[in-house]
Write a protein that holds these residues in place. Sequence first.
Motif, PDB file in Angstrom:
ATOM      1  N   GLN A 178     -25.375  13.119 124.063  1.00  0.00           N
ATOM      2  CA  GLN A 178     -26.407  12.304 123.430  1.00  0.00           C
ATOM      3  C   GLN A 178     -25.761  11.143 122.670  1.00  0.00           C
ATOM      4  O   GLN A 178     -24.877  11.337 121.838  1.00  0.00           O
ATOM      5  CB  GLN A 178     -27.251  13.131 122.469  1.00  0.00           C
ATOM      6  N   SER A 200     -31.828   3.509 118.933  1.00  0.00           N
ATOM      7  CA  SER A 200     -32.098   4.149 120.224  1.00  0.00           C
ATOM      8  C   SER A 200     -31.363   5.465 120.378  1.00  0.00           C
ATOM      9  O   SER A 200     -30.361   5.732 119.708  1.00  0.00           O
ATOM     10  CB  SER A 200     -31.680   3.205 121.368  1.00  0.00           C
ATOM     11  N   THR A 201     -31.879   6.252 121.294  1.00  0.00           N
ATOM     12  CA  THR A 201     -31.254   7.511 121.693  1.00  0.00           C
ATOM     13  C   THR A 201     -31.138   7.540 123.205  1.00  0.00           C
ATOM     14  O   THR A 201     -32.079   7.182 123.915  1.00  0.00           O
ATOM     15  CB  THR A 201     -32.091   8.713 121.226  1.00  0.00           C
ATOM     16  N   GLN A 202     -29.980   7.943 123.691  1.00  0.00           N
ATOM     17  CA  GLN A 202     -29.765   8.046 125.139  1.00  0.00           C
ATOM     18  C   GLN A 202     -29.174   9.415 125.463  1.00  0.00           C
ATOM     19  O   GLN A 202     -28.249   9.865 124.793  1.00  0.00           O
ATOM     20  CB  GLN A 202     -28.826   6.944 125.608  1.00  0.00           C
ATOM     21  N   ILE A 246     -29.192   9.202 133.362  1.00  0.00           N
ATOM     22  CA  ILE A 246     -29.436   8.959 131.947  1.00  0.00           C
ATOM     23  C   ILE A 246     -30.925   8.763 131.697  1.00  0.00           C
ATOM     24  O   ILE A 246     -31.685   8.400 132.600  1.00  0.00           O
ATOM     25  CB  ILE A 246     -28.679   7.712 131.426  1.00  0.00           C
ATOM     26  N   SER A 247     -31.332   8.998 130.467  1.00  0.00           N
ATOM     27  CA  SER A 247     -32.675   8.630 130.011  1.00  0.00           C
ATOM     28  C   SER A 247     -32.521   8.115 128.586  1.00  0.00           C
ATOM     29  O   SER A 247     -31.674   8.593 127.831  1.00  0.00           O
ATOM     30  CB  SER A 247     -33.639   9.815 130.063  1.00  0.00           C
ATOM     31  N   ALA A 248     -33.318   7.113 128.231  1.00  0.00           N
ATOM     32  CA  ALA A 248     -33.188   6.499 126.909  1.00  0.00           C
ATOM     33  C   ALA A 248     -34.553   6.137 126.356  1.00  0.00           C
ATOM     34  O   ALA A 248     -35.507   5.905 127.107  1.00  0.00           O
ATOM     35  CB  ALA A 248     -32.300   5.258 126.989  1.00  0.00           C
ATOM     36  N   GLN A 249     -34.637   6.075 125.047  1.00  0.00           N
ATOM     37  CA  GLN A 249     -35.852   5.621 124.393  1.00  0.00           C
ATOM     38  C   GLN A 249     -35.484   5.041 123.029  1.00  0.00           C
ATOM     39  O   GLN A 249     -34.434   5.379 122.457  1.00  0.00           O
ATOM     40  CB  GLN A 249     -36.864   6.746 124.221  1.00  0.00           C
ATOM     41  N   CYS A 296     -36.625   4.344 129.312  1.00  0.00           N
ATOM     42  CA  CYS A 296     -36.091   4.037 130.642  1.00  0.00           C
ATOM     43  C   CYS A 296     -35.274   5.209 131.166  1.00  0.00           C
ATOM     44  O   CYS A 296     -34.863   6.097 130.412  1.00  0.00           O
ATOM     45  CB  CYS A 296     -35.252   2.756 130.616  1.00  0.00           C
ATOM     46  N   GLU A 297     -35.054   5.193 132.488  1.00  0.00           N
ATOM     47  CA  GLU A 297     -34.253   6.208 133.161  1.00  0.00           C
ATOM     48  C   GLU A 297     -33.387   5.529 134.212  1.00  0.00           C
ATOM     49  O   GLU A 297     -33.701   4.432 134.684  1.00  0.00           O
ATOM     50  CB  GLU A 297     -35.147   7.258 133.833  1.00  0.00           C
ATOM     51  N   CYS A 351     -30.545   1.065 133.642  1.00  0.00           N
ATOM     52  CA  CYS A 351     -31.659   1.895 133.183  1.00  0.00           C
ATOM     53  C   CYS A 351     -32.942   1.084 133.342  1.00  0.00           C
ATOM     54  O   CYS A 351     -33.030  -0.058 132.859  1.00  0.00           O
ATOM     55  CB  CYS A 351     -31.452   2.267 131.713  1.00  0.00           C
TER      56      CYS A 351
END
Length: 199
Positions: free
Chosen positions: A38, A65-67, A76-79, A98-99, A105
């Motif tokens: 993470q 943000s966190t990924q 990966i996924s992020a928000q 996003c992914e 991403c």
Amino acid sequence: MILCSLALPAAAEVGTAKIMAPWEANGQIFQVAVDKLQFIGTFEGIMYIEHGDGLLDTAIFTCPSTQIIYVLNNTISAQGYCAIESPSGDYVFAEYACEGQPGVCKGTFTLTGGTGKLTGITGQSQMVVRTALSGTSKDEVTGGTVSAAKGLAVWPEMRFEVPGLSARAGLFGAAPAASTDGSGAPAGEGAAPGGDGAQ
């Protein structure tokens, strides 16, 4: 007989713009599962409108943000959430998700509100975040893994509206979005040229 007329508020006009932004990210990486890492940090950069004008041209943004990095399948996924400061000092707030895979991403970027001239702004665009350079190092004090990266974010067609303001007012350096008659064709010859920002 007395006739009374009520003034109705002007409908918001939808505009479009293509936006690009070089960015830098800094934060820390934590191992949170056997196959999962993470990243927690911030993305910062400067937005540029394709046509070089508008309230958000050269706006500065910061996105906490966190990924999540899925090690086994290399995805990966992020928000995150963003505060965007325009050159005039007005702010726009947004959120995104996003992914993809390391290096790219893809997802959605949504405008949720603003201040000053941009009060009440809403909008949305697909977004593509590309990473060009990245690296990690060990923090000698905390022992944690520090991550840094650079890249480019692209919003190919940001559709937006501000209550009571015309899209022609130079908000994003774009004309109103073209409306359609339901068949996908422009509703008339007055269709706005700004819709080509998605190309």
